[in-house]
Every structure is written in C-alpha cells, then in structure tokens.
Write a protein that holds these residues in place. Structure first.
Motif, short mmCIF file in Angstrom:
data_model
loop_
_atom_site.label_atom_id
_atom_site.label_comp_id
_atom_site.label_asym_id
_atom_site.label_seq_id
_atom_site.Cartn_x
_atom_site.Cartn_y
_atom_site.Cartn_z
N THR A 1 0.83 -1.20 0.00
CA THR A 1 0.00 0.00 0.00
C THR A 1 0.87 1.26 0.00
O THR A 1 2.02 1.23 0.41
CB THR A 1 -0.92 0.04 1.24
N GLY A 2 0.27 2.35 -0.49
CA GLY A 2 0.93 3.65 -0.41
C GLY A 2 1.79 4.03 -1.59
O GLY A 2 2.44 5.07 -1.57
N TYR A 3 1.81 3.21 -2.64
CA TYR A 3 2.66 3.48 -3.80
C TYR A 3 1.80 3.66 -5.06
O TYR A 3 0.97 2.80 -5.37
CB TYR A 3 3.66 2.35 -4.03
N THR A 4 2.02 4.76 -5.77
CA THR A 4 1.38 4.94 -7.07
C THR A 4 2.19 4.23 -8.14
O THR A 4 3.33 3.82 -7.90
CB THR A 4 1.28 6.43 -7.42
N ASP B 1 5.33 6.10 -8.52
CA ASP B 1 6.31 5.78 -7.48
C ASP B 1 7.09 4.51 -7.83
O ASP B 1 8.32 4.47 -7.72
CB ASP B 1 5.62 5.58 -6.12
N ARG C 1 -6.55 1.63 -5.87
CA ARG C 1 -5.80 2.87 -5.72
C ARG C 1 -4.73 2.74 -4.64
O ARG C 1 -5.02 2.46 -3.48
CB ARG C 1 -6.76 4.02 -5.37
N LYS C 2 -3.47 2.95 -5.03
CA LYS C 2 -2.32 2.87 -4.14
C LYS C 2 -2.30 1.56 -3.34
O LYS C 2 -1.87 1.51 -2.20
CB LYS C 2 -2.27 4.06 -3.18
N ARG C 3 -2.78 0.49 -3.97
CA ARG C 3 -2.83 -0.79 -3.27
C ARG C 3 -2.67 -1.94 -4.28
O ARG C 3 -3.36 -1.97 -5.30
CB ARG C 3 -4.16 -0.93 -2.53
#
Length: 235
Positions: free
Chosen positions: A183-186, A189, A218-220
């Motif tokens: 989680t937390g990465y586009t 990124d 999304r971001k996951r």
C-alpha cells in the motif's frame, strides 16, 4: 494537568535515550555512554514531503533514521526523477567520507513523518576514536548498503521489467509486514524506484492482474499468487 517543565525535560531526554539505544550502531554502548551521546547528537523531525538534503549541500553530516521512511533520488538533466533508495528505520545515510557515505548529487526527502539523529563529522570522528565497537557497526552498515546496491545493479543489468517489478512488490510487502499487500505506492512511485516509465509499470501490473498474480486498486496491490510472483522474480 501538564507536567512541570523539569519533568517534561526528563521525559524528552528519556525518550531520546531510548531512541539512541535502539539504533543498531549504538547497541554496544552503556547507559552512561548513551547519555554522553545524548549531549553530542541533535534530534530532528521532518514532515512528509520535506526535502532536508540537496545536491548543493557542502557540509559533512550523517543521518541516522529512527522513525519513518526517507527517499533518496536524483533528477536527470531532462527532469526525470530516479529513486536511488527508499530507506527505513535504523538506516544510516548522508555525506561523510570518513565512513564511506556519499550522497553524490542526491536529494533526501521525507516520505512519512520522520525522526532522525544528526551527527557532524567531529561527532563521528570522536565516537569512532573512543568507541571501536561503534566503528565496527559503521563498517557493518556500510557493507550491508553495498550488498544491497550490488543486488539492485545486478537486477537492472540482467532482469526484465516484469521480473524486477515482481521482486519489488514482494520486497515492499515484506517491509510493510504483510506478505500479501503493498500500500501507499502509485504507479509513478514504482516506476521511479525501478527507473522506468509509469506507463510501463501500469502495463506490467495489468499483465500481472490478467495472469491472476495480483489485484489492483488505488495505491494498493494485493498479492494473490505469491509463489507465482516469486517464480517470475527469479526468471
């Protein structure tokens, strides 16, 4: 009821000593030696997005990351961002030839709320001269960094983007303490970490999804077939 100023000061000092004692390179120091370090080291906090080291910085300084994550990256002449490393708690980094650490035209940016110990060259010189065990820990930390860098260079030279992305997803999941979710990465990124374009990452993730290896939101990224990703990462 608020604590008295002197009580608050003792609480802050105790907290700082606790942070220092949990940093690996200081683990051989006694409580008295840690108290000496407390007077020599500056503690600093950084909010997410703050750039606290830039290529034009000239002073030698060593950072010891206690809490949060820090991203080291470079900017190419055409403005492309390349992530050199994303560092977690316990990491040593900075510009200091004495311990073989160099930033080499690199930016350092806080990814999360960060807590760092900041040491000057004179602090490090005195510590290494007076505490040989700490000097040995510095050498160990540098060796681990070199091994990590060699592994990354080997992957860039010999592995495809799908293999490198599979390896990255597995590593990030492990670092986040959950072997099935990142989680937390586009996509941007992930592309910056691997040194490739966002569009390439998006296409590769979609390929992984079509093969039943992952699910994406999304971001996951949810890892559905860890064994399949591990096999791909080794290819």
């Amino acid at each position: 009821e608020r604590p008295a100023p002197e009580q608050s000061g003792r609480m802050m000092q105790d907290t700082k000593l606790n942070y220092l004692s949990n940093i690996e390179i200081f683990q051989d120091l006694s409580q008295r030696e840690l108290q000496e370090m407390d007077r020599q080291i500056t503690m600093s906090t950084c909010e997410p997005g703050r750039i606290f080291y830039m290529p034009e910085e000239t002073g030698e300084v060593l950072f010891l990351l206690k809490k949060g994550r820090v991203q080291l990256y470079r900017i190419s002449p055409n403005g492309k961002k390349l992530v050199v490393a994303t560092l977690g708690p316990g990491t040593i980094f900075g510009e200091m030839s004495l311990v073989g650490q160099g930033m080499h035209n690199t930016f350092a940016e806080a990814v999360d709320d960060c807590l760092l110990c900041v040491m000057s060259r004179s602090d490090v010189e005195r510590l290494m001269r007076e505490k040989p065990k700490v000097a040995f820990r510095f050498v160990e930390a540098l060796g681990e960094r070199m091994t990590s860098l060699e592994t990354r260079l080997e992957e860039i030279a010999f592995k495809s983007i799908p293999a490198r992305l599979a390896s990255l997803l597995l590593r990030l999941a492990d670092e986040q303490g959950n072997d099935s979710t990142v989680t937390g990465y586009t996509h941007q990124d992930l592309g910056e970490i691997l040194g490739t374009y966002r569009e390439t990452i998006t296409q590769t993730l979609n390929d992984f999804k079509a093969e039943g290896l992952i699910a994406i939101s999304r971001k996951r990224v949810e890892i559905l077939d860890r064994g399949g990703l591990e096999k791909l990462a080794e290819s």
